[in-house]
Design a protein around this motif. Structure first.
Motif, mmCIF file in Angstrom:
data_model
loop_
_atom_site.group_PDB
_atom_site.id
_atom_site.type_symbol
_atom_site.label_atom_id
_atom_site.label_comp_id
_atom_site.label_asym_id
_atom_site.label_seq_id
_atom_site.Cartn_x
_atom_site.Cartn_y
_atom_site.Cartn_z
ATOM 1 N N LEU A 1 -29.416 4.482 -11.174
ATOM 2 C CA LEU A 1 -30.802 4.429 -10.938
ATOM 3 C C LEU A 1 -30.415 6.000 -9.908
ATOM 4 C CD1 LEU A 1 -30.914 0.591 -9.842
ATOM 5 C CD2 LEU A 1 -31.707 1.675 -11.792
ATOM 6 N N ILE A 2 -31.948 6.560 -9.741
ATOM 7 C CA ILE A 2 -31.057 8.052 -9.153
ATOM 8 C C ILE A 2 -32.899 7.489 -7.272
ATOM 9 C CG2 ILE A 2 -32.168 10.283 -8.211
ATOM 10 C CD1 ILE A 2 -31.427 10.621 -11.527
ATOM 11 N N VAL A 3 -32.320 7.212 -5.929
ATOM 12 C CA VAL A 3 -32.828 7.135 -5.149
ATOM 13 C C VAL A 3 -33.287 8.100 -4.068
ATOM 14 C CG1 VAL A 3 -33.224 5.276 -3.198
ATOM 15 C CG2 VAL A 3 -31.665 4.473 -5.756
ATOM 16 N N ASP A 4 -34.779 8.140 -4.508
ATOM 17 C CA ASP A 4 -35.814 9.121 -3.583
ATOM 18 C C ASP A 4 -35.222 10.325 -2.812
ATOM 19 O OD1 ASP A 4 -37.134 6.432 -3.187
ATOM 20 O OD2 ASP A 4 -36.660 6.236 -0.901
ATOM 21 N N VAL A 5 -34.233 11.003 -3.534
ATOM 22 C CA VAL A 5 -33.822 12.389 -3.819
ATOM 23 C C VAL A 5 -35.422 13.898 -4.097
ATOM 24 C CG1 VAL A 5 -32.656 14.216 -4.551
ATOM 25 C CG2 VAL A 5 -31.584 11.284 -5.232
ATOM 26 N N GLN A 6 -36.255 12.978 -2.690
ATOM 27 C CA GLN A 6 -37.715 13.421 -2.905
ATOM 28 C C GLN A 6 -37.490 15.171 -1.072
ATOM 29 O OE1 GLN A 6 -38.593 9.677 -2.144
ATOM 30 N NE2 GLN A 6 -40.537 10.763 -2.187
ATOM 31 N N ASN A 7 -38.169 15.521 -1.675
ATOM 32 C CA ASN A 7 -38.032 17.465 -0.407
ATOM 33 C C ASN A 7 -38.229 16.641 0.795
ATOM 34 O OD1 ASN A 7 -38.115 18.811 -2.774
ATOM 35 N ND2 ASN A 7 -40.658 19.037 -2.835
ATOM 36 N N ASP A 8 -38.984 15.221 1.278
ATOM 37 C CA ASP A 8 -38.490 14.800 3.015
ATOM 38 C C ASP A 8 -37.692 14.534 2.867
ATOM 39 O OD1 ASP A 8 -41.212 16.111 3.759
ATOM 40 O OD2 ASP A 8 -42.315 14.010 3.531
ATOM 41 N N PHE A 9 -36.892 13.620 2.319
ATOM 42 C CA PHE A 9 -35.030 13.826 2.303
ATOM 43 C C PHE A 9 -34.295 14.311 2.367
ATOM 44 C CE2 PHE A 9 -37.187 9.536 1.449
ATOM 45 C CZ PHE A 9 -37.909 8.763 2.203
ATOM 46 N N THR A 10 -34.503 15.722 1.851
ATOM 47 C CA THR A 10 -33.602 16.871 2.342
ATOM 48 C C THR A 10 -33.922 18.115 3.293
ATOM 49 O OG1 THR A 10 -34.983 18.245 -0.014
ATOM 50 C CG2 THR A 10 -33.427 17.032 -0.539
ATOM 51 N N GLU A 11 -32.867 18.949 3.427
ATOM 52 C CA GLU A 11 -33.103 20.058 3.991
ATOM 53 C C GLU A 11 -34.089 20.313 4.274
ATOM 54 O OE1 GLU A 11 -28.920 19.256 3.876
ATOM 55 O OE2 GLU A 11 -30.687 19.557 2.209
ATOM 56 N N GLY A 12 -35.101 20.734 5.387
ATOM 57 C CA GLY A 12 -36.301 21.236 5.775
ATOM 58 C C GLY A 12 -37.791 20.026 5.746
ATOM 59 N N GLY A 13 -36.905 19.229 5.102
ATOM 60 C CA GLY A 13 -37.495 18.032 5.426
ATOM 61 C C GLY A 13 -38.409 17.374 6.117
ATOM 62 N N ALA A 14 -39.373 16.420 6.380
ATOM 63 C CA ALA A 14 -39.735 15.266 7.447
ATOM 64 C C ALA A 14 -38.867 14.469 7.511
ATOM 65 C CB ALA A 14 -41.208 15.173 7.302
ATOM 66 N N LEU A 15 -37.776 13.741 7.179
ATOM 67 C CA LEU A 15 -36.247 13.045 7.943
ATOM 68 C C LEU A 15 -35.393 13.505 6.868
ATOM 69 C CD1 LEU A 15 -38.259 9.149 7.447
ATOM 70 C CD2 LEU A 15 -37.349 11.142 9.172
ATOM 71 N N ALA A 16 -35.381 14.620 7.080
ATOM 72 C CA ALA A 16 -33.687 15.014 6.123
ATOM 73 C C ALA A 16 -33.230 15.030 6.468
ATOM 74 C CB ALA A 16 -33.787 17.195 6.404
ATOM 75 N N VAL A 17 -32.095 14.511 5.648
ATOM 76 C CA VAL A 17 -30.459 14.148 5.491
ATOM 77 C C VAL A 17 -30.087 15.117 4.731
ATOM 78 C CG1 VAL A 17 -29.021 12.423 4.181
ATOM 79 C CG2 VAL A 17 -31.362 11.862 4.526
ATOM 80 N N ALA A 18 -28.520 15.684 6.630
ATOM 81 C CA ALA A 18 -27.904 16.700 5.638
ATOM 82 C C ALA A 18 -27.252 16.174 4.367
ATOM 83 C CB ALA A 18 -27.152 16.806 7.310
ATOM 84 N N GLY A 19 -26.839 17.446 3.411
ATOM 85 C CA GLY A 19 -26.166 17.211 2.598
ATOM 86 C C GLY A 19 -27.979 17.020 1.482
ATOM 87 N N GLY A 20 -28.615 16.940 1.882
ATOM 88 C CA GLY A 20 -29.790 16.366 0.645
ATOM 89 C C GLY A 20 -29.751 17.213 -0.985
ATOM 90 N N ASP A 21 -29.421 18.248 0.297
ATOM 91 C CA ASP A 21 -29.950 19.758 -1.308
ATOM 92 C C ASP A 21 -28.387 19.719 -2.157
ATOM 93 O OD1 ASP A 21 -31.829 20.268 -1.057
ATOM 94 O OD2 ASP A 21 -31.981 21.818 0.381
ATOM 95 N N ALA A 22 -27.548 19.648 -1.295
ATOM 96 C CA ALA A 22 -25.603 19.347 -2.319
ATOM 97 C C ALA A 22 -26.146 18.478 -3.158
ATOM 98 C CB ALA A 22 -24.651 19.294 -0.914
#
Length: 193
Positions: free
Chosen positions: A6-27
């Motif tokens: 199950l791959i949960v929400d690996v989306q642009n808005d949750f990775t670096e530069g997104g509206a709700l960016a999470v540090a380490g999302g791109d990694a």
């Protein structure tokens, strides 16, 4: 024994530069892609979810201008925008089912969404005879947590792959992992998966 990823929400808005960016999302996106390259064949089902909120309105109180970041959030993952798309570092070719969640309402768990064929995640897992699921993605302390808790409630064995997740806060992510372990989920690294 059938397994699912199950791959949960690996989306642009949750990775670096997104509206709700999470540090380490791109990694995490890159690491999941590498994991899939080596292990996609180990899974009968690979399900990826995306927040997919309506472009109009507050999505059932989910969006707010003065967000509290607990129950209300700034606009994010709006259907049809770049922010709602998968992070380009996530290769989705091995994904067997794509789930959209949160149309017109708050939704944290991928179990609250449906596939393009209007199937629930629970129905997909049951039809595929899945007994074990591995959970990866974003964010540990929100949607990963909710998805994993729903997977436990569905009655499958759950493993959280701890080096393939990213959370909003260190303390809230640690608390989420502790809660998941107490609920019966196993915490593993990708080398053990």
């Amino acid at each position: 024994m059938s397994r699912a990823l199950l791959i949960v929400d690996v989306q642009n808005d949750f990775t670096e530069g997104g509206a709700l960016a999470v540090a380490g999302g791109d990694a995490v996106a890159s690491a999941i892609t590498a994991f899939l390259a080596a292990h996609a064949g180990d899974y009968r089902v690979i399900i990826a979810s995306r927040d997919w909120h309506d472009p109009e309105g507050d999505n059932g109180g989910h969006f707010a201008d003065a967000a509290d970041f607990v129950d209300t959030w700034p606009a994010h993952c709006v259907a049809g925008t770049d922010g709602a798309e998968y992070d380009p570092l996530l290769e989705t070719g091995a994904v067997t089912h794509h789930v959209r969640k949160g149309q017109g309402k708050p939704a944290y768990s991928m179990f609250e969404g449906v596939t393009d064929e209007d199937e629930t995640v629970g129905a997909v897992l049951t039809a595929s005879g899945v007994l074990d699921v591995d959970v990866v993605g974003i964010a540990t302390d929100h949607c990963v947590r909710a998805t994993a808790l729903d997977a436990v409630a569905h009655g499958v064995r759950v493993r959280i792959v701890t080096d393939l997740i990213a959370g909003v806060g260190a303390e809230s992510s640690a608390a989420a992992l502790a809660e998941l372990a107490h609920a019966g989920a196993e915490l593993v690294e990708s080398a053990q998966a």
